[in-house]
Scaffold this motif. Structure first.
Motif, PDB file in Angstrom:
ATOM      1  N   VAL A 337      73.329  68.525  -2.781  1.00 34.80           N
ATOM      2  CA  VAL A 337      73.713  67.286  -3.458  1.00 34.80           C
ATOM      3  C   VAL A 337      72.503  66.667  -4.146  1.00 34.80           C
ATOM      4  N   PHE A 338      71.373  66.629  -3.418  1.00 34.56           N
ATOM      5  CA  PHE A 338      70.151  66.051  -3.977  1.00 34.56           C
ATOM      6  C   PHE A 338      69.731  66.802  -5.241  1.00 34.56           C
ATOM      7  N   THR A 339      69.765  68.122  -5.179  1.00 33.68           N
ATOM      8  CA  THR A 339      69.352  68.942  -6.330  1.00 33.68           C
ATOM      9  C   THR A 339      70.252  68.704  -7.542  1.00 33.68           C
ATOM     10  N   VAL A 340      71.569  68.687  -7.299  1.00 35.19           N
ATOM     11  CA  VAL A 340      72.519  68.503  -8.395  1.00 35.19           C
ATOM     12  C   VAL A 340      72.277  67.186  -9.121  1.00 35.19           C
ATOM     13  N   PHE A 341      72.157  66.093  -8.356  1.00 36.07           N
ATOM     14  CA  PHE A 341      72.035  64.788  -8.984  1.00 36.07           C
ATOM     15  C   PHE A 341      70.648  64.555  -9.570  1.00 36.07           C
ATOM     16  N   THR A 342      69.630  65.191  -9.014  1.00 31.82           N
ATOM     17  CA  THR A 342      68.299  65.097  -9.617  1.00 31.82           C
ATOM     18  C   THR A 342      68.299  65.762 -10.992  1.00 31.82           C
ATOM     19  N   GLU A 343      68.962  66.909 -11.081  1.00 26.17           N
ATOM     20  CA  GLU A 343      69.044  67.600 -12.367  1.00 26.17           C
ATOM     21  C   GLU A 343      69.832  66.784 -13.395  1.00 26.17           C
ATOM     22  N   LEU A 344      70.856  66.081 -12.926  1.00 25.97           N
ATOM     23  CA  LEU A 344      71.674  65.283 -13.840  1.00 25.97           C
ATOM     24  C   LEU A 344      70.903  64.110 -14.444  1.00 25.97           C
ATOM     25  N   LEU A 345      69.793  63.721 -13.828  1.00 26.97           N
ATOM     26  CA  LEU A 345      68.979  62.647 -14.403  1.00 26.97           C
ATOM     27  C   LEU A 345      68.440  63.034 -15.782  1.00 26.97           C
ATOM     28  N   GLY A 346      68.401  64.336 -16.061  1.00 26.53           N
ATOM     29  CA  GLY A 346      67.920  64.796 -17.353  1.00 26.53           C
ATOM     30  C   GLY A 346      69.027  65.214 -18.297  1.00 26.53           C
TER      31      GLY A 346
END
Length: 392
Positions: A337-346
């Motif tokens: 979950v953390f990885t997915v949403f961190t990537e979505l910041l870009g």
């Protein structure tokens, strides 16, 4: 001419429908006496009459001859905010008439327009609306009045904490918290037992904002509420109050069945004392944590053991062997979950970046600090604000 005389007379009829019909019948009349009568109709207590009179004058390319006519023309066309912006305090009189005679939507719009005026005269105009039988009017009056100060407002607002409508009670609670009305704290503590969960939640939140530690006992009791939102709000307020008396019940809540409640308890404990595991109050809750080691929920068993270790307990019960696997799986999901949403910041989509910034704040994962700080430079102001709130 005889028809015109008749219609002009009907502009003073007691029935608004008759006055409306008279205005419509006079639409094509360009005489000065008709124009004067239509200008007078801009002051009519009926919105439809005012509106039709304004339309008739506009069709005749009429222009106001002074500020007063311009003001009433704006009011007749429903331009309440425009009237306040252009005419200031002069708009109070016509807007007060709207509050007495207008429909509910008009009253609400008029009150919001009056709220733009930073003058105590607005208070006297809005106070009667607190007694309105319509929920929307009453709630709007509360919201607008809470932006002002003074003894005229305090007592009426506090009295509304006992209103029969739960929406009004909630609005009164939130207003009292915004205005920091300390005298409302006792009533709010009693409202933690209100029959409506929304009211109980609002009361729990407000007590934290008022900062009165006398509310601690009531908030601790609210931690046993049947509604999860109320329990979480009570814990958050205990954290804001910073009263050490809340430590033991909050430690007990660390092994609650609801994961949201467990997270709220951790956050509140950190706010009260970052070194809470070393306190005597926390150690007194060890029996409850030990009992939770026999829970059928692997997450609760793991949490119980984890917090017993933090308390420095020497003898910790063994937990079922499936717990490490279950927690490992949960940890893996958390990392995904953390990885997915961190990537979505870009992501190129601003709405997705906004959602990602909000979710990362709710997850509370410390690894999100760096990407969120970077997002403070995002081109979209909404995303920047969301990142700032999440960091906070």
């Amino acid at each position: 001419d005889a028809a015109t005389d008749f219609l002009l007379q009907k502009l003073k009829d007691a029935q608004p429908e008759t006055r409306q019909a008279a205005v419509e019948a006079l639409l094509g009349k360009m005489e000065e006496r008709v124009r004067e009568a239509l200008v007078a109709a801009l002051h009519d207590t009926d919105a439809a009459v005012r509106g039709r009179a304004a339309q008739a004058l506009d069709r005749q390319h009429w222009h106001p001859k002074d500020a007063g006519e311009e003001l009433w023309h704006s009011i007749a066309r429903g331009g309440f905010v425009e009237a306040v912006s252009s005419h200031g305090l002069e708009a109070i009189e016509p807007l007060e008439m709207i509050l007495r005679t207008g429909s509910v939507p008009m009253q609400v719009t008029a009150m919001r327009a009056l709220g733009e005026l930073e003058d105590d005269r607005v208070i006297d105009v809005l106070l009667p609306a607190l007694k309105s039988g319509d929920r929307g009017v009453c709630v709007t009056a509360i919201e607008v009045l809470s932006e002002y100060t003074g003894p005229k407002i305090t007592e009426p607002l506090v009295s509304l904490l006992g209103h029969s409508d739960p929406k009004v009670r909630v609005a009164a609670i939130e207003a009292a918290a915004r205005m920091q009305l300390a005298q409302a704290a006792e009533a709010m503590t009693g409202m933690l037992k209100d029959r409506n969960w929304d009211v109980r939640t609002a009361a729990a939140v407000a007590l934290g904002k008022l900062g009165n530690r006398l509310a601690t006992e009531g908030l601790i009791a609210a931690m046993s509420d049947s509604d999860s939102d109320v329990r979480q709000a009570a814990m958050a307020s205990l954290g804001r109050l910073g009263d050490p008396a809340g430590i033991r019940p909050l430690v007990t809540a660390l092994v609650a069945a609801d994961s949201n409640v467990r997270h709220a308890a951790i956050s509140a404990l950190q706010s009260i004392d970052p070194h809470w595991p070393q306190t005597e109050a926390a150690r007194q809750a060890a029996p409850e944590l030990r009992a939770a080691c026999d829970s059928g929920d692997p997450a609760i068993r793991f949490a119980a053991v984890n917090f017993l270790q933090q308390l420095g307990e020497s003898s910790i019960p063994q937990i079922a062997s499936d717990t490490p696997r279950a927690m490992a799986a949960a940890g893996h999901r958390q990392r995904l979950v953390f990885t997915v949403f961190t990537e979505l910041l870009g992501d190129a989509d601003g709405d997705l970046r906004l959602a990602a910034a909000q979710v990362l704040g709710r997850l509370g994962d410390q690894r999100a600090l760096t990407p969120l700080k970077t997002t403070l430079a995002d081109a979209d102001d909404r995303v920047k604000r969301a990142a700032a709130r999440s960091l906070e």
